[in-house]
Each structure stands twice: as C-alpha cells, then as structure tokens.
Design a protein around this motif. Structure first.
Motif, PDB file in Angstrom:
ATOM      1  N   PHE A  12       5.188  -1.325  -0.461  1.00  0.00           N
ATOM      2  CA  PHE A  12       4.048  -1.039  -1.339  1.00  0.00           C
ATOM      3  C   PHE A  12       4.216  -1.770  -2.672  1.00  0.00           C
ATOM      4  CE2 PHE A  12       6.386   1.821  -4.132  1.00  0.00           C
ATOM      5  CZ  PHE A  12       7.459   2.202  -3.324  1.00  0.00           C
ATOM      6  N   ALA A  35       9.050   5.360  -3.813  1.00  0.00           N
ATOM      7  CA  ALA A  35       7.668   5.620  -3.390  1.00  0.00           C
ATOM      8  C   ALA A  35       7.161   6.951  -3.941  1.00  0.00           C
ATOM      9  CB  ALA A  35       7.587   5.633  -1.870  1.00  0.00           C
ATOM     10  N   GLY A  82      -3.569   2.418  -2.801  1.00  0.00           N
ATOM     11  CA  GLY A  82      -3.467   2.033  -1.392  1.00  0.00           C
ATOM     12  C   GLY A  82      -2.980   0.618  -1.144  1.00  0.00           C
ATOM     13  N   HIS A 115       0.290  -0.031  -7.949  1.00  0.00           N
ATOM     14  CA  HIS A 115      -0.972   0.208  -7.229  1.00  0.00           C
ATOM     15  C   HIS A 115      -0.776   0.951  -5.910  1.00  0.00           C
ATOM     16  CE1 HIS A 115      -1.587  -3.546  -9.710  1.00  0.00           C
ATOM     17  NE2 HIS A 115      -2.250  -2.599 -10.334  1.00  0.00           N
ATOM     18  N   GLU A 116       0.333   1.638  -5.807  1.00  0.00           N
ATOM     19  CA  GLU A 116       0.573   2.439  -4.591  1.00  0.00           C
ATOM     20  C   GLU A 116      -0.516   3.495  -4.433  1.00  0.00           C
ATOM     21  OE1 GLU A 116       4.223   4.626  -4.649  1.00  0.00           O
ATOM     22  OE2 GLU A 116       3.880   5.497  -2.665  1.00  0.00           O
ATOM     23  N   ILE A 125       4.359  -1.010  -6.629  1.00  0.00           N
ATOM     24  CA  ILE A 125       4.620   0.198  -7.435  1.00  0.00           C
ATOM     25  C   ILE A 125       3.404   0.577  -8.299  1.00  0.00           C
ATOM     26  CG2 ILE A 125       6.018   1.178  -9.318  1.00  0.00           C
ATOM     27  CD1 ILE A 125       8.447  -0.204  -8.088  1.00  0.00           C
TER      28      ILE A 125
END
Lengths: 332, 154
Positions: free
Chosen positions: B134, B95, B142, B138-139, B136
């Motif tokens: 999440f 993350a 959001g 487009h973390e 990867i």
C-alpha cells in the motif's frame, strides 16, 4: 389505548416534520432564480433566519461570547507545529455531498437541519430522497467526492491552544501560510490569522484554536456535511487569499484542521463509519460565506480565489487537503 | 583502471607463490576473495536489475497495474507519474488496516519511504507467494497493489 398512543406518536413525528417542510420550502425557493415578488424574498430571509435560530449551539455561545477572562486548558497550553514541504495537494471541487444516515437521520426522523444551510445543518428540502432514505444534498458544496491535484503544496503552521472556551478574548494564536501551484504555473496562497475567531457565530470555536476534540458530523461543531472526525488541532480566524503574490480577497474566514483520515476508496469523502483513525490529513477551508458578527449569522459570499473551473466559473471556495505532513505538538 | 589493479594484485600473488611464502600467500588469497565480493556487491548496486514489471503511481491514487505477476528473483519498479508524494510499503506493521498488507511466509517487509513526484523505487522479490502492499499516505483512500511471485523456473 394503543390507537391513542399511535396517534400521539404520529403527531410527534408529523408536526415537527411539517414545520421543517415549511421552513425548508422557503429555503429552497431562496435558492431558485431571482424571485419577482419582494414578499417572497423577505419570506426566504425569514426562513433562513428561522433555520439559523435553530443552530444547536446558540445557548452555549450566548453564555460564553462575552467572557473577558476565559479559563485556560486543563494541563496548560498546547503548542502545535505542522509542515508540508514537498508533494502536491488535493483541491476539492463543487459536488453533491452524499448524506450519511448516522449524521442526517432519515426522512421520518431527520437530524442536523438547524443552522445556516451548508455551514452547519442541511434543511430536509435540500436533501434528495430515494426509497425512504436521504441520498445527496441537492445543491453543490465544497464537501464532496470531486477533486483535482495541484503541485508544490507547502504548509507552514505554528499555533498555540491556550484558551479553553469561546470568549471575548483569547490567548490562542495561529501563524499559517499555505500555498500550491496549478498547471499553468500560478501560485495560490492562503495566510492566517490576523485575527482569531475568539468565539463562534453558530458553533463554538474554543477561543480560536482547539486541540484533541471531535468536530463536524453529528457533533454540529462546523458543517454536518463533513463526517464526524477526531480533530487533533483546528483553528478559525480571518486571513487573506492571494494569487501570484497579489491579495485577491481579504479578510476571509479561514478554517484549518488536522484530523484523522476522512477519505475512502477513490478519494470519496467518507461516512462516519468509513474513516481511517490511524492516518492524518490537514484540511484548509476558505468558505463561501462571511460572518455577520453583530447579527450572529453567516451570509453567502463567494471567495475570490482567482482559479477558473473548466466551465469558466471562478472556484468560489478553497478546500485543500495536505497529506504529506510533519506534525509536532507539546504541552507547555 | 579496475582491470589494471586486478593485474597488479595477481602478479603480486604469483610473486608470493614463487617465493614459497605460504603464510603470506594464504592472507593474500583471503584478501583477494573479500575484495572480489565487495567489488561485486558494489557493481550490483550501481547497476539496477532490469525490472520484470513496471508499476505507475498516479494522482488518482492507484497503482497501475494494480496486480503484476513475476518470477522469484525478478524485480518490480514503481515509477511516480503523480504530483503527490507516495510510498510503496509491504509491511503489515505499518498498515492502518491489517488486510492492506500481506507477505508470504519467510518474506521480508519492504518500504520505499517517501517517493517524490517523478521518483522511482524498485524491489526484488525472492520468496514466491502473494504480496499485498500500500501507499502510507493514501492507504485510507484505497491505494493498494498486489505482486504475485511465482517460483523461478529451473
């Protein structure tokens, strides 16, 4: 004594503000319906030229653009390879850019106003104000929150960053082909670069290719409408725009860059303090401006993209983001 | 075909027992157990579990629904309804922001890898608790989801 000091401070703030207001007023009228009076039109041109003369890199460019044998990068050339072989792309639509205080300042102390409006700075009169702060740029630009997704995004790029500074000649090189497909099955392609921008018009291009540098935002290297972003790789050059294999527009100024991630919740274009430093994206830009090299300035020129917006108007630029990337870079 | 193979193996075992070849019979039993486990595992892989929840991945960079609740031992399936490449990643080590990924104590991280347009991925959640995952690429934009795993009913 104190009153004298306050008066001097007010003068310092007021006089440049008045000057900017006058210039910006002229610029705004330049954006309105065709003026009947020729004198006004020439006044608008003069105002835009005054703004262009305020581009902060003028001195740097004057010192570097004639250099015939520029120095190389410290540590040697950097070779870059970027690919996207599957997945879609994000295509930016015209939108009103929200204005970041960290970049544009406040109505009392504006920043980033010099240069061609939209290409470099934004004159204060083109900024909406609410409660003593800037909100959005009044005119739409390629730099906003609206987007659509298109399929089959493909990117093949190989480049060398060898030359350090802006110059008349460069050892930098770029070979790039990017394509994507709309819902109707039309394929759009941008190719670059038959020629690199070895020196900038209003801001530096570092020989045509730059690596590991800050761009945009407060830097004034490129439009201030994009946030300040660490840029692993960027180029500026002349290329072509095609649809279904047929060239629609050529030559066009093409700019690409691999940066940290500058989109936030809902794909809104980030402010400086919202970027994600540990993710990357590649931006491709074919701007609705053309450089006039002899005069050292940009003139508006919509791109013939061949893509029609729902309102029936042709999209006048390409601003496309690739986010499923393989990136390689090495020195030597 | 499989049934016939099993029949042959069992008849061979009966023959070994009749002959009172104890050593060979023990080896036969061990091989039988190992083979049964292997076949069972393969059958399990080939037949995906029916998901307790299905989550769509979209061009708007969302997981829909963003939050699902299942029981321990149940499976969630993610389906791409997007032209983009996405991932389903429940691994705090991957993350960009620590708050975008969370696992309950004892749960193992998971990561789908790239899911192409139209593709899918599924994961079975064994440990109860709240999982935050999440995408990867487009973390930063959001694209984050939550799976709440309740203890299995006995």
């Amino acid at each position: 004594m104190k009153r004298k000091h306050v008066f001097r401070r007010n003068v310092i703030i007021f006089v440049p503000g008045l000057l900017l207001g006058l210039i910006a007023g002229l610029v705004l009228s330049a954006g309105r319906e065709a003026p009947a009076v020729t004198r006004q039109a020439s006044g608008n041109m003069a105002a835009i030229k005054m703004l262009q003369a305020l581009a902060p890199a003028r001195g740097y460019l004057q010192a570097h653009r004639g250099v015939q044998d520029p120095l190389g990068l410290l540590g040697g050339p950097v070779k870059v390879r970027i690919r996207q072989s599957e997945g879609g792309v994000f295509v930016a639509l015209p939108d009103h850019r929200r204005l970041d205080k960290d970049v544009f300042g406040t109505p009392r102390l504006p920043r980033a106003y010099g240069g061609t409006p939209g290409i470099n700075g934004v004159p204060p009169i083109l900024r909406d104000v609410q409660e003593s702060r800037y909100t959005v740029m009044k005119k739409k630009s390629p730099f906003g929150d609206k987007y659509i997704v298109m399929a089959d995004g493909k990117l093949r790029l190989e480049a060398v960053d060898a030359t350090a500074t802006d110059a008349a000649q460069s050892h930098d090189s770029v070979r790039m082909e990017a394509s994507w497909r709309d819902k109707k099955g039309n394929t759009y392609t941008v190719q670059c670069c038959q020629m690199l921008a070895t020196h900038g018009v209003e801001f530096p291009t570092f020989g045509g290719v730059v690596t590991n540098h800050l761009l945009h935002g407060f830097t004034r290297l490129g439009t201030a409408l994009m946030p300040t972003e660490f840029t692993y790789f960027a180029f500026w050059g002349m290329g072509s725009v095609s649809k279904n294999g047929k060239v629609l527009d050529h030559p066009r100024l093409v700019h690409g860059m691999l940066t940290e991630y500058v989109r936030t919740q809902g794909y809104r274009l980030a402010f400086d303090r919202e970027v994600t430093p540990t993710r990357q994206q590649f931006h491709l830009m074919v701007a609705p401006f053309k450089p006039v090299m002899k005069e050292g300035r940009f003139i508006p020129s919509p791109v013939k993209t061949g893509f029609t917006l729902p309102n029936g108007v042709e999209l006048p630029f390409w601003h496309v983001m690739f986010e499923n990337l393989e990136v390689k870079g090495r020195r030597g | 075909m499989v049934e016939r193979a099993w029949l042959i193996i069992i008849r061979f075992g009966e023959y070994l027992l009749k002959q009172q070849w104890v050593g060979l019979t023990i080896i036969w039993v061990l091989l039988l157990a190992a083979g049964a486990e292997g076949i069972g595992r393969r059958v399990g892989e080939a037949t995906p579990k029916k998901p307790a929840a299905v989550v769509k991945m979209t061009d708007q960079l969302t997981f829909e629904p963003a939050r699902v609740t299942i029981k321990a031992g149940e499976t969630v399936r993610w389906k791409s309804a997007s032209l983009l490449v996405h991932t389903v990643t429940g691994d705090p080590a991957l993350a960009a922001k620590p708050e975008d990924a969370a696992l309950p104590p004892g749960a193992k991280p998971f990561n789908s890898g790239n899911i192409k347009p139209g593709g899918q991925f599924q994961h079975t959640f064994k440990v109860p608790g709240t999982y935050r995952y999440f995408c990867i690429p487009h973390e930063g934009a959001g694209m984050i989801g939550v799976v709440v795993v309740q203890p299995a009913t006995t």
